[in-house]
Design a protein around this motif. Sequence first.
Motif, mmCIF file in Angstrom:
data_model
loop_
_atom_site.group_PDB
_atom_site.id
_atom_site.type_symbol
_atom_site.label_atom_id
_atom_site.label_comp_id
_atom_site.label_asym_id
_atom_site.label_seq_id
_atom_site.Cartn_x
_atom_site.Cartn_y
_atom_site.Cartn_z
ATOM 1 N N GLN A 73 39.878 27.713 -1.540
ATOM 2 C CA GLN A 73 39.320 26.842 -0.508
ATOM 3 C C GLN A 73 40.100 26.977 0.797
ATOM 4 O OE1 GLN A 73 39.565 22.215 -0.385
ATOM 5 N NE2 GLN A 73 37.768 22.710 -1.606
ATOM 6 N N VAL A 74 41.421 27.029 0.699
ATOM 7 C CA VAL A 74 42.267 27.188 1.885
ATOM 8 C C VAL A 74 41.983 28.522 2.567
ATOM 9 C CG1 VAL A 74 44.659 27.505 2.635
ATOM 10 C CG2 VAL A 74 44.083 25.640 1.080
ATOM 11 N N ALA A 75 41.844 29.577 1.766
ATOM 12 C CA ALA A 75 41.536 30.893 2.333
ATOM 13 C C ALA A 75 40.181 30.882 3.029
ATOM 14 C CB ALA A 75 41.560 31.953 1.233
ATOM 15 N N GLY A 76 39.218 30.158 2.457
ATOM 16 C CA GLY A 76 37.897 30.077 3.062
ATOM 17 C C GLY A 76 37.890 29.386 4.411
ATOM 18 N N LEU A 77 38.896 28.541 4.665
ATOM 19 C CA LEU A 77 39.014 27.867 5.956
ATOM 20 C C LEU A 77 39.694 28.738 7.002
ATOM 21 C CD1 LEU A 77 40.002 24.295 4.737
ATOM 22 C CD2 LEU A 77 37.961 24.877 6.051
ATOM 23 N N GLY A 78 40.159 29.910 6.589
ATOM 24 C CA GLY A 78 40.789 30.823 7.534
ATOM 25 C C GLY A 78 42.299 30.788 7.542
ATOM 26 N N PHE A 79 42.921 29.983 6.671
ATOM 27 C CA PHE A 79 44.380 29.915 6.607
ATOM 28 C C PHE A 79 44.875 31.030 5.674
ATOM 29 C CE2 PHE A 79 43.118 25.743 8.004
ATOM 30 C CZ PHE A 79 44.102 25.361 8.902
ATOM 31 N N THR A 80 44.885 32.240 6.183
ATOM 32 C CA THR A 80 45.225 33.404 5.361
ATOM 33 C C THR A 80 46.510 34.097 5.788
ATOM 34 O OG1 THR A 80 43.846 34.803 6.776
ATOM 35 C CG2 THR A 80 42.803 33.852 4.819
ATOM 36 N N PRO A 84 47.349 32.503 2.023
ATOM 37 C CA PRO A 84 46.669 31.251 1.679
ATOM 38 C C PRO A 84 47.433 30.465 0.621
ATOM 39 C CG PRO A 84 45.493 33.146 0.771
ATOM 40 C CD PRO A 84 46.532 33.680 1.691
ATOM 41 N N TYR A 85 48.189 31.172 -0.223
ATOM 42 C CA TYR A 85 48.988 30.495 -1.243
ATOM 43 C C TYR A 85 50.062 29.622 -0.598
ATOM 44 C CZ TYR A 85 50.587 30.025 -6.064
ATOM 45 O OH TYR A 85 50.889 29.527 -7.296
ATOM 46 N N LEU A 86 50.675 30.141 0.467
ATOM 47 C CA LEU A 86 51.698 29.372 1.176
ATOM 48 C C LEU A 86 51.098 28.108 1.783
ATOM 49 C CD1 LEU A 86 54.448 28.919 2.547
ATOM 50 C CD2 LEU A 86 53.690 30.460 4.361
ATOM 51 N N ALA A 191 60.394 27.861 -3.294
ATOM 52 C CA ALA A 191 59.969 27.885 -4.692
ATOM 53 C C ALA A 191 58.995 29.014 -4.971
ATOM 54 C CB ALA A 191 59.324 26.549 -5.058
ATOM 55 N N GLN A 192 58.283 29.449 -3.940
ATOM 56 C CA GLN A 192 57.296 30.505 -4.140
ATOM 57 C C GLN A 192 57.497 31.580 -3.077
ATOM 58 O OE1 GLN A 192 55.232 30.670 -6.668
ATOM 59 N NE2 GLN A 192 54.305 32.569 -6.018
ATOM 60 N N ILE A 279 50.480 38.350 -5.751
ATOM 61 C CA ILE A 279 50.915 37.075 -6.316
ATOM 62 C C ILE A 279 52.230 37.233 -7.077
ATOM 63 C CG2 ILE A 279 50.295 35.186 -7.866
ATOM 64 C CD1 ILE A 279 48.667 35.345 -5.285
ATOM 65 N N SER A 280 52.350 38.309 -7.836
ATOM 66 C CA SER A 280 53.600 38.545 -8.558
ATOM 67 C C SER A 280 53.793 40.037 -8.780
ATOM 68 C CB SER A 280 53.614 37.803 -9.902
ATOM 69 O OG SER A 280 52.702 38.393 -10.814
ATOM 70 N N ARG A 281 55.053 40.420 -8.877
ATOM 71 C CA ARG A 281 55.427 41.808 -9.146
ATOM 72 C C ARG A 281 56.615 41.787 -10.099
ATOM 73 N NH1 ARG A 281 59.740 44.129 -8.007
ATOM 74 N NH2 ARG A 281 60.034 46.395 -7.845
ATOM 75 N N GLN A 282 56.473 42.469 -11.231
ATOM 76 C CA GLN A 282 57.537 42.478 -12.230
ATOM 77 C C GLN A 282 57.731 43.889 -12.776
ATOM 78 O OE1 GLN A 282 56.357 39.648 -15.229
ATOM 79 N NE2 GLN A 282 56.873 37.874 -13.980
ATOM 80 N N ARG A 283 58.921 44.119 -13.302
ATOM 81 C CA ARG A 283 59.228 45.351 -14.016
ATOM 82 C C ARG A 283 59.587 44.997 -15.451
ATOM 83 N NH1 ARG A 283 58.055 50.570 -12.143
ATOM 84 N NH2 ARG A 283 58.336 50.613 -9.879
#
Length: 356
Positions: A73-80, A84-86, A191-192, A279-283
């Motif tokens: 929803q946040v991304a759809g409002l243009g907050f990208t 948008p996760y932030l 935290a993120q 979103i995430s990157r792991q080894r």
Amino acid sequence: MPAKTFLRALLIAPSAAFSSRWADTALLLFRLHLGLSIAIGAGWAKLVGLYTATEAAKLAGAVPAPPDWFVQQVAGLGFTQPSPYLWAWLACWGEFAGGLLLALGLLTRWSALQLAFQFFVVAFLWYEAPEPLLGMYYQQLLFWSFGLVAVLGSGRYSLDHWLSQKRLPRVPRVALAGALLLALLTAPVAAQAPATVAMRELAGLARPWQGSLTYLDYQTKRPVTLPTVLNGMQSAPRELVLDFIYQEPEGGQVKGYDKLQLSADGRRIIWDGTPMQVISRQREADRTLVLVLEGPGQDDNRACLIRRTLRLGTRQLSVVKEVKYADSAAFLTRNTYRFTQGAPSAATGADIKSAK
């Protein structure tokens, strides 16, 4: 009154008491309802996925994070930008922490002001048919309520008023307010921390792979598996092209391709035209790269949140595409690619048809 003086009075001046204690009591009750309802019913509910009282068991071991539907929803409002996760994090924590501060009457004007901004966006930008002043919908009512508290302050029965009576030096009080506000805004960011990926980590895609594609047929609701060959190549410094050749059950071949474009900061990948956030990157222990990407897009002619999970090892490769519609509570697996490293196969002439 000069704008600078007005802002100073609005955000820094101590909260004054009304001439009537009844008025202060009414404001206290209003603040308690307004602050606690938005903190628990909106902010905390989003962070832990709590929708009804019977779901209280979710609180045990819950990891506060904005839900996927809210990020979409946040991304759809243009907050990208930058993510948008932030913005979803800031909005959720702004509702939760801001609501609690409002109820306590601490940093009241700051808290009310940021909540008023949030509900301005909801009431007049997100709402399908906004009706300023005349519209009878609760998002607009909350906007005006937070705006009112931002102007009036917290009243006599509040921590702001109590601190103002302690005759604290102005500079330390302002510094304390600024430090608390900074902590509120930076806590979700810390935290993120945004995940990133480098182009060299994706270079393993630029090789020949052999395997299969399993996808969900929306007409029959059954999975279909096709033998598939993938020929990956790097077409630009931050761009990869994945050429697919699918072997159809009837014996023909279908060819398609995906283009991957990595942003300069490594936080986003445009995958086949869909901007996706890392979103995430792991080894893993065997050095397999596990990358999770999410972004708003279209599937089956419907708006949805798309998630791709890529696992890239030295000889194994898989890509899982999941979709989540606005009216769905969970992701649906759309297709899965599974490959091992191998030589490309030839495809010729009329057997090859263009497909996406």
